[in-house]
Design a protein around this motif. Structure first.
Motif, mmCIF file in Angstrom:
data_model
loop_
_atom_site.group_PDB
_atom_site.id
_atom_site.type_symbol
_atom_site.label_atom_id
_atom_site.label_comp_id
_atom_site.label_asym_id
_atom_site.label_seq_id
_atom_site.Cartn_x
_atom_site.Cartn_y
_atom_site.Cartn_z
ATOM 1 N N UNK A 86 0.801 -1.212 0.000
ATOM 2 C CA UNK A 86 0.000 0.000 0.000
ATOM 3 C C UNK A 86 0.838 1.268 0.000
ATOM 4 N N UNK A 87 2.137 1.156 0.071
ATOM 5 C CA UNK A 87 2.981 2.337 0.011
ATOM 6 C C UNK A 87 2.817 3.053 -1.323
ATOM 7 N N UNK A 88 2.425 2.321 -2.366
ATOM 8 C CA UNK A 88 2.208 2.924 -3.683
ATOM 9 C C UNK A 88 0.970 3.805 -3.721
ATOM 10 N N UNK A 89 0.059 3.606 -2.792
ATOM 11 C CA UNK A 89 -1.221 4.309 -2.836
ATOM 12 C C UNK A 89 -1.110 5.658 -2.135
ATOM 13 N N UNK A 90 -0.420 6.585 -2.767
ATOM 14 C CA UNK A 90 -0.162 7.872 -2.132
ATOM 15 C C UNK A 90 -1.446 8.676 -1.939
ATOM 16 N N UNK A 91 -2.440 8.495 -2.808
ATOM 17 C CA UNK A 91 -3.703 9.229 -2.644
ATOM 18 C C UNK A 91 -4.458 8.778 -1.409
ATOM 19 N N UNK A 92 -4.201 7.537 -0.963
ATOM 20 C CA UNK A 92 -4.870 7.030 0.229
ATOM 21 C C UNK A 92 -4.055 7.298 1.484
ATOM 22 N N UNK A 93 -2.747 7.086 1.398
ATOM 23 C CA UNK A 93 -1.900 7.178 2.582
ATOM 24 C C UNK A 93 -1.295 8.557 2.808
ATOM 25 N N UNK A 94 -1.052 9.302 1.709
ATOM 26 C CA UNK A 94 -0.458 10.640 1.824
ATOM 27 C C UNK A 94 -1.229 11.606 0.929
ATOM 28 N N UNK A 95 -2.505 11.838 1.271
ATOM 29 C CA UNK A 95 -3.370 12.603 0.358
ATOM 30 C C UNK A 95 -3.009 14.073 0.233
ATOM 31 N N UNK A 96 -2.122 14.572 1.086
ATOM 32 C CA UNK A 96 -1.769 15.986 1.027
ATOM 33 C C UNK A 96 -0.324 16.178 0.561
ATOM 34 N N UNK A 99 2.928 14.555 -4.628
ATOM 35 C CA UNK A 99 2.506 13.565 -5.624
ATOM 36 C C UNK A 99 0.984 13.498 -5.721
ATOM 37 N N UNK A 100 0.331 13.466 -4.566
ATOM 38 C CA UNK A 100 -1.128 13.373 -4.541
ATOM 39 C C UNK A 100 -1.762 14.598 -5.193
ATOM 40 N N UNK A 101 -1.205 15.765 -4.913
ATOM 41 C CA UNK A 101 -1.753 16.994 -5.491
ATOM 42 C C UNK A 101 -1.590 16.996 -7.009
ATOM 43 N N UNK A 102 -0.470 16.470 -7.496
ATOM 44 C CA UNK A 102 -0.245 16.402 -8.946
ATOM 45 C C UNK A 102 -1.274 15.497 -9.613
ATOM 46 N N UNK A 103 -1.596 14.380 -8.972
ATOM 47 C CA UNK A 103 -2.580 13.458 -9.543
ATOM 48 C C UNK A 103 -3.974 14.065 -9.491
ATOM 49 N N UNK A 104 -4.282 14.802 -8.432
ATOM 50 C CA UNK A 104 -5.582 15.472 -8.371
ATOM 51 C C UNK A 104 -5.712 16.526 -9.477
ATOM 52 N N UNK A 291 5.817 10.412 -16.067
ATOM 53 C CA UNK A 291 5.897 9.854 -14.720
ATOM 54 C C UNK A 291 7.322 9.981 -14.170
ATOM 55 N N UNK A 292 7.451 10.662 -13.048
ATOM 56 C CA UNK A 292 8.751 10.819 -12.404
ATOM 57 C C UNK A 292 8.880 9.929 -11.179
ATOM 58 N N UNK A 293 7.832 9.113 -10.892
ATOM 59 C CA UNK A 293 7.831 8.268 -9.695
ATOM 60 C C UNK A 293 8.800 7.118 -9.850
#
Length: 293
Positions: A86-96, A99-104, A291-293
């Motif tokens: 689940x470390x890959x799920x940044x929108x769930x674990x690190x929504x702020x 990376x999450x902001x870029x995807x939003x 993708x820079x991840x």
């Protein structure tokens, strides 16, 4: 498709009562009345917010405050599960996070381009030239981003060569897309995701020997149409273009595609070839993401 049953995909999340951050933090951390009074006193004396005061006194963690905010604003958030997958799920674990902001931001752009009220209903295929470009990571997080809008979102793992979404989300992979397309009477192939009540995953199921033939069958197009009518958003993970023609067939059935390239890895010629292929199909290309991840 009568064989496609799910685990209550029509069930809407229970309405949450409007509650203060303090009440949510206190309940989640089983704080006593005395501890709450200590926090309130510190909050008043230092001019802090309740959450900040609780963290300062060591009675809550910063993650607890983020979770409380997500509950107050009805924002799905799955903090720190500790599971490696689940470390890959940044929108769930690190929504702020950045990376999450870029995807939003990408979600907003895709919404305006593909999902307007007067636009035809489509699914969105995530495609890329090579293995390792990050399709699984990106498709998973994009699906979470759409689910956080409140509507029901389905992530379909259509990579029947090297599927990973069931591992990323920790869902059962005993039945899935391959079984439906093979004509087997599979049940419960749509899996709800714990802690993300608006998100569902359809895994691949049994790895088939003939993935291209399966997606070329009329059943796949009919399935996508059914899913698009049932869910607010449908995101489809695909195999790498270098694996064969699967990705192009899947994208055509979905109606729209987002092209993913990896910075410093993906060859320009490969991107150009993929764009040319999609341009000569009924697919609406939503854009290119680096993708820079």
């Amino acid at each position: 498709m009568s064989t496609m049953n799910s685990e209550n995909p029509d069930q809407q999340p229970a309405a949450l009562q409007d509650r203060s951050i303090g009440d949510i933090i206190a309940e989640a951390n089983s704080l006593s009345a005395e501890q709450v009074e200590r926090i309130l006193a510190h909050q008043k004396s230092e001019g802090l917010k309740f959450g900040e005061a609780a963290v300062a006194l060591g009675l809550a963690k910063g993650e607890d405050v983020l979770w409380a905010l997500s509950q107050q604003f009805h924002y799905p958030y799955a903090p720190g599960s500790g599971e490696q997958t689940r470390e890959e799920l940044v929108l769930a674990n690190k929504p702020f996070s950045h990376q999450a902001e870029a995807i939003r931001t990408l979600r907003s752009q895709i919404n305006m381009l593909l999902f307007g009220a007067d636009m035809p209903r489509r699914a969105l295929a995530v495609v890329s030239p090579e293995h390792g470009d990050g399709k699984t990571f990106f498709a998973a997080n994009l699906a979470i981003a759409f689910s956080q809008l409140g509507g029901r979102t389905l992530l379909v793992d259509a990579d029947m060569r090297s599927p990973r979404q069931h591992e990323v989300f920790g869902v059962d992979n005993s039945a899935g897309l391959s079984g439906i397309l093979s004509g087997r009477a599979e049940r419960n192939v749509i899996r709800p995701v714990p802690n993300l009540p608006s998100l569902f995953v359809m895994p691949v199921g049994t790895l088939p020997p003939n993935p291209t033939e399966l997606v070329e069958r009329p059943a796949f197009g009919l399935l996508i149409k059914e899913l698009v009518g049932k869910f607010d958003h449908v995101i489809v993970d695909t195999p790498a273009a270098c694996s064969g023609a699967d990705y192009a067939v899947i994208a055509a059935r979905c109606g729209a595609a987002l092209l993913l390239a990896r910075k410093g890895i993906t060859r320009v010629a490969a991107v150009q070839e993929l764009c040319h292929t999609l341009a000569n199909s009924p697919v609406k290309l939503a854009g290119l993401v680096m993708n820079e991840h």
